[in-house]
Design a protein around this motif. Structure first.
Motif, short mmCIF file in Angstrom:
data_model
loop_
_atom_site.label_atom_id
_atom_site.label_comp_id
_atom_site.label_asym_id
_atom_site.label_seq_id
_atom_site.Cartn_x
_atom_site.Cartn_y
_atom_site.Cartn_z
N LEU A 6 45.55 37.59 36.15
CA LEU A 6 46.03 38.01 34.83
C LEU A 6 45.20 39.16 34.28
CD1 LEU A 6 46.80 34.58 33.12
CD2 LEU A 6 48.45 36.33 33.83
N ARG A 7 43.90 39.08 34.46
CA ARG A 7 43.02 40.16 33.98
C ARG A 7 43.25 41.45 34.76
NH1 ARG A 7 37.52 37.97 31.37
NH2 ARG A 7 38.43 36.16 30.38
N ILE A 8 43.47 41.32 36.06
CA ILE A 8 43.76 42.50 36.88
C ILE A 8 45.04 43.18 36.38
CG2 ILE A 8 44.49 43.27 39.18
CD1 ILE A 8 42.49 41.12 40.28
N ASP A 9 46.07 42.38 36.12
CA ASP A 9 47.33 42.92 35.60
C ASP A 9 47.12 43.59 34.25
OD1 ASP A 9 48.70 42.06 37.84
OD2 ASP A 9 49.43 40.22 36.88
N LEU A 10 46.34 42.95 33.40
CA LEU A 10 46.04 43.50 32.07
C LEU A 10 45.34 44.85 32.20
CD1 LEU A 10 45.81 42.96 28.93
CD2 LEU A 10 43.56 42.05 29.46
N LEU A 11 44.36 44.92 33.09
CA LEU A 11 43.62 46.16 33.27
C LEU A 11 44.48 47.25 33.90
CD1 LEU A 11 40.21 44.64 34.37
CD2 LEU A 11 40.69 45.83 32.22
N LYS A 12 45.39 46.89 34.81
CA LYS A 12 46.29 47.88 35.39
C LYS A 12 47.22 48.46 34.33
CE LYS A 12 46.45 46.18 40.14
NZ LYS A 12 47.28 45.52 41.17
N GLN A 13 47.69 47.61 33.42
CA GLN A 13 48.54 48.09 32.32
C GLN A 13 47.76 49.02 31.41
OE1 GLN A 13 50.07 44.60 30.37
NE2 GLN A 13 51.18 43.93 32.19
#
Length: 62
Positions: A31-38
């Motif tokens: 979830l954090r990886i997705d957040l950072l990619k966004q």
């Protein structure tokens, strides 16, 4: 579980650079990886917008 659990405000997911990752599950890390990619995509878009504005201004004042 209470009937009123849905009424509580949900904690907004955020990531602090350099925080301890050892307590996070694999799902939380994803979830954090997705957040950072966004966030990276948002930053790149803003950078492109600013570069375009700068180029337009430079060509106008030449």
């Amino acid at each position: 579980m209470s009937l009123f659990d849905d009424d509580r405000p949900k904690k907004q997911l955020a990531h602090e650079i350099g925080c301890d990752l050892s307590l996070l599950s694999a799902d939380e890390l994803s979830l954090r990886i997705d957040l950072l990619k966004q966030e990276i995509a948002r930053l790149e878009t803003e950078k492109a917008n600013k570069s375009a504005s700068k180029s337009a201004a430079e060509s106008f004042f030449r």
